[in-house]
Design a protein around this motif. Sequence first.
Motif, short mmCIF file in Angstrom:
data_model
loop_
_atom_site.label_atom_id
_atom_site.label_comp_id
_atom_site.label_asym_id
_atom_site.label_seq_id
_atom_site.Cartn_x
_atom_site.Cartn_y
_atom_site.Cartn_z
N ASP A 162 0.84 -1.20 0.00
CA ASP A 162 0.00 0.00 0.00
C ASP A 162 0.88 1.25 0.00
N TYR A 163 0.90 1.94 -1.12
CA TYR A 163 1.86 3.02 -1.29
C TYR A 163 1.59 4.21 -0.37
N HIS A 164 0.45 4.91 -0.60
CA HIS A 164 0.21 6.12 0.19
C HIS A 164 0.11 5.82 1.68
N GLY A 165 -0.52 4.68 1.98
CA GLY A 165 -0.76 4.38 3.38
C GLY A 165 0.51 4.10 4.15
N GLN A 166 1.51 3.53 3.49
CA GLN A 166 2.62 3.00 4.28
C GLN A 166 4.02 3.40 3.84
N ALA A 167 4.17 3.91 2.60
CA ALA A 167 5.53 4.25 2.17
C ALA A 167 6.18 5.28 3.10
N PRO A 168 5.43 6.32 3.56
CA PRO A 168 6.08 7.25 4.50
C PRO A 168 6.52 6.56 5.79
N THR A 220 11.91 1.04 8.62
CA THR A 220 11.39 -0.24 9.10
C THR A 220 10.16 -0.60 8.29
N ARG A 221 10.06 -1.84 7.91
CA ARG A 221 8.90 -2.27 7.12
C ARG A 221 7.62 -1.99 7.91
N SER A 222 6.59 -1.57 7.21
CA SER A 222 5.32 -1.28 7.87
C SER A 222 4.68 -2.59 8.28
N GLY A 223 3.69 -2.51 9.14
CA GLY A 223 3.07 -3.75 9.61
C GLY A 223 1.69 -3.51 10.16
N PHE A 224 0.92 -4.59 10.21
CA PHE A 224 -0.45 -4.54 10.71
C PHE A 224 -0.41 -4.88 12.19
N SER A 225 -1.04 -4.02 12.99
CA SER A 225 -0.91 -4.17 14.44
C SER A 225 -1.94 -5.11 15.03
N GLY A 226 -2.83 -5.62 14.19
CA GLY A 226 -3.97 -6.35 14.71
C GLY A 226 -5.24 -5.54 14.60
N VAL A 227 -5.06 -4.22 14.50
CA VAL A 227 -6.20 -3.32 14.33
C VAL A 227 -6.04 -2.48 13.07
N THR A 228 -4.84 -1.97 12.88
CA THR A 228 -4.63 -1.09 11.73
C THR A 228 -3.16 -1.16 11.31
N TRP A 229 -2.86 -0.62 10.13
CA TRP A 229 -1.47 -0.52 9.70
C TRP A 229 -0.83 0.63 10.46
N ARG A 230 0.35 0.37 10.98
CA ARG A 230 1.02 1.38 11.78
C ARG A 230 2.49 1.45 11.39
N PRO A 231 3.13 2.60 11.69
CA PRO A 231 4.60 2.59 11.63
C PRO A 231 5.09 1.61 12.68
N GLN A 232 6.24 1.02 12.41
CA GLN A 232 6.74 -0.03 13.30
C GLN A 232 7.95 0.40 14.09
N ASN A 233 8.19 1.69 14.12
CA ASN A 233 9.36 2.15 14.86
C ASN A 233 9.26 3.66 15.06
N TYR A 234 10.21 4.20 15.82
CA TYR A 234 10.32 5.65 15.93
C TYR A 234 10.71 6.24 14.58
N SER A 235 10.25 7.43 14.32
CA SER A 235 10.70 8.15 13.13
C SER A 235 12.11 8.72 13.36
N ALA A 236 12.72 9.13 12.26
CA ALA A 236 14.12 9.55 12.32
C ALA A 236 14.35 10.66 13.35
N ASP A 237 13.46 11.64 13.40
CA ASP A 237 13.66 12.77 14.32
C ASP A 237 13.70 12.30 15.77
N GLN A 238 12.82 11.33 16.10
CA GLN A 238 12.79 10.86 17.49
C GLN A 238 14.06 10.11 17.85
N VAL A 239 14.60 9.40 16.87
CA VAL A 239 15.86 8.69 17.11
C VAL A 239 16.98 9.70 17.35
N VAL A 240 16.97 10.78 16.58
CA VAL A 240 18.00 11.81 16.79
C VAL A 240 17.85 12.42 18.18
#
Lengths: 539, 476
Positions: B112-118, B125-145
Amino acid sequence: MGRWAPVAAAALLHIGCVGDIGGDPEQDPGVQSVQGESPTSAIPRLSRREIDATVLEVFGIAGAAEKNLPADPKSAVNPGSHAEEEVYDTLAATKSPSQVFVEGLESLAFEVARDFSADTAAVDALAGCTPTGPGDTACLTEFVRNAGLRVWHRPLEGDEVDALVTEAAPFATDPAAAQEGFYMAVRAVVASLLVSPEFVYRVEVGTSVADDVVELDNYEMLAKLSYFLWGTTPSNDLLAKAGGDVFTDSDIADLVDTMLADPRAEKQMRKFHELWLRYDALLVTDPDLAADMRAETDALVDRALTGEGADWTSLMTSTETFVTPALATHYGLATVPTEATWVSYDDDRAGLLSQGSFLSLSETRLTETLPSRRGAMIGRRLLCEVILPPPPNVAIDKGVEVPEGSCKSDAYAAHRTGSCKGCHDTIDGIGFGFERYDGLGRYRDVEQDNASCDIPGTGTAEGKDFSGPRDFATKNIDLITECAVANLVKFAVRDWSPSAERVDRMIAAFDGSHYDFSELVRSLAVDPSFRYRVVAPED
Amino acid sequence: MSRFRIGRRAMLRGAFGTAIGLPMLDCMLNGNGTAYADGTGLPLRYFLLHCPTSLVTSGSTSEGMTPTQTGTNYDIRPVLQPFADQDVAGDISVVSGLFAPPLDAPGGYNVDYHGQAPYAVMTGTRSGFSGVTWRPQNYSADQVVVQRLAPATKFPFLYYQLDTQTGGTTVCYEQTTGFSDEPPIVYAQIEPQTSPSLAYHQLFTGFSPPSDMPDPKIELERRLRMSSLSYAKDRITALQSRLGSNDRKTLDEHLTRIRDLEKRIQAISGTVSPSCHDPMLGDTDPADLSQDLPDQEARAALFIQLVELAFACDMTRVITIGGASVMTGSGMRNQLWNNIGGLHGEVQHTADQSDLDNANRWFVDVYARIIARFKATPEGAGNVLDNTAALFVMEGGKGLSDDPQRSGDGGGDPNHSVDNAVVLLGGRAGGLKPGQHVSLTGQDIHPTTVITTAFEALGIEPTLGEISGVVDKLFT
């Protein structure tokens, strides 16, 4: 005042036997009425719209929330269905205390406190006294009591008043506040009241009356009614009625009638329709055209809600519409008036579903339509159909690709095969029935991109063939009406999915009133379920 | 450098001290003005602007952004024209030919391009289904910094969005509690600030530049704010005892946000550029040009100014600007393309390629103006850009193949692909050598690798989620 005048508590008859029958609380009709409901939060947060209305009501300052707070989500994932759903701004589950929200609330409190305290006459009026000097704690105490009552919609306890006065009073005599004096303390009070949880979270702790069921106290009930019927905090007159014995059903019916007689109730019900059908934010790029379309829709909604002998179903079935000369010309109506007025349709248009404000809401490609997307929109919003989102490998934003030289209807028909067939039979069936109307509400009978292709303009909804908005509305008015009722209940109770029993009771009341929307609203507010809340077992 | 005088009271104003620190003076620096006298490096900063588009529309495979020549003498294509306009071509590198797979693979977006490419690009990190919805699977770059630099600034990070529309997919993610049928900890989108006016007030309410004479009125207002927040904390505590566990959790989160805000109101930042000042912006955002048409130009100008000053005043060292939330209705409106429609539905999918190029040039222009402002902000012997890694990351690239292994949504739409993608990296932090075009075509290097290269420049491990590595050419 039209249809919103008070009506005797006979409205209660619509919902059968109510009242205190004593004995086993599990047999209380109020408790029974919420059985089957899901647990809800004891601290539903106000929407940005409600916060704005409250600040305006109490402090006379407009737009503070819109400026400082993030917008409420318009869609969210329903943990029950796992699907992204359109939601009301009142839905409690979407409101997490994000950093942007909490910081925005503090900014709002800071600004409102600053601006309100600078208006000393308004402060004195709310306090009910004129301070004798910076150290007039008696007058400050009065201000705390009066402002607190409106902002938290309950009287502050003695220790709550004392704590606030103790905290704020020193600001009046601070050397840096020499100019403001007493009013700097007022500023501290207002900021504290607004940044406190009791302002943005409408508390519904209540009293336990049965396993997992609480009954709201008078102030909690009054606030719940007021935010449903007015979208803002209760008035002083209403709050004065909450101090005595526990409200009886008759008391509540009287309160509801009083509130429905207020112009704020009309405004609130217009807002509900905006939020339900989503014509609050038109995508039409021509501002004059957009304004005319909005005026057209507002006029129809007003007529259906409050006009003489108003029948709500006319919102969908009216054969007249209110148009400016420019809008009539834009639509290609046979009658083009010389000034904005009501004119009769002479084709298969009827009601709101014929209007540009609604037909433009398919969200993309404003003139060329996407039948699947439009069909899904109408199915979800008007028929309350559960249409799950497409699988992840479907690009819903482009529509079905129509090969060069082909007709759109043929391309879509070819697409309705295999795994696509189930959903597309449903949503295309609806969408193609509206296909003779483009994204700006103009009639056409050949395809925009290929004039050699006729548009049949026929579709299927709920197993019934139809052609155009009038036919659709006439054949599906019962379903549309039931869907509107279910939406109003969701809007009122701030939950994902109220019980079918509650919705059924409201549908019966609406039918019984011959589709008087004010009667529907009244029935919902006086329903015993409205004063009870189901709590989670672990709570 | 002589604009400010050091006043000890400016530093030591007690619990309610000013929100600003010391100006950086020559005497604090080493002989070259490139580090503090004690050898400590000057503050390093991370900036990212996310452009919510691809390189091409649904109907095109050619575009006006990717240079045809590599190296330092690359050609400035039309979309990159703002580099020349702002005189920053030598301050930014162009990295092209990047690829993220539409697959359940490292850094993949699972179809799913628009839903998950960002999600995939911003977390590595590869996107993933949480059991309820598709979610990011990690912190974004800014939070890691933020986690790795742990800057002791007033704001750990700032996150703005140019467009006013909310909802849809945004680009910064944090940990949160999952729904009842999800894992207990999931990642969720952080809400961006979309109001320049509010962003200004959050930065500058209570601000006073360093001086010997604190403004007593500002001090009083700061105490008043802290007092009301203290009262709110007491009220939350009192209320929590009457609530069930889910509601207590909500108020716990609210309480944490209040504590964070208190810290920011009290915080004294480190050293600041001589150009640090209160821009004295107004109380309201720019009015819409017409219904649902925000004045994007005016809004962007304000955000650009705030970003510059947030770094100049050392209020934060991590800033992300989202262009618009992906897939919100028809998409972002802008006077530049309003006659076509929305950025998503119309400009990206049905308009001419030249229309999308024009829109992309607008985002590049915002980025180039920010780079120019960093460059014009003095710091030590150089400027803020010398100590910054500034990224420009796009939602997608250019799908030249119908192969579902390379394009999202089953292939076939050049727009729905993170193939042949371009990322820009500006600044000279950590020895970055900007001003070149590096083509990585055919190597299947993930766009996140340019982000991890920025990490390397900031002195932190070049790993984000499942993606590690450095584009060495960007340092040579």
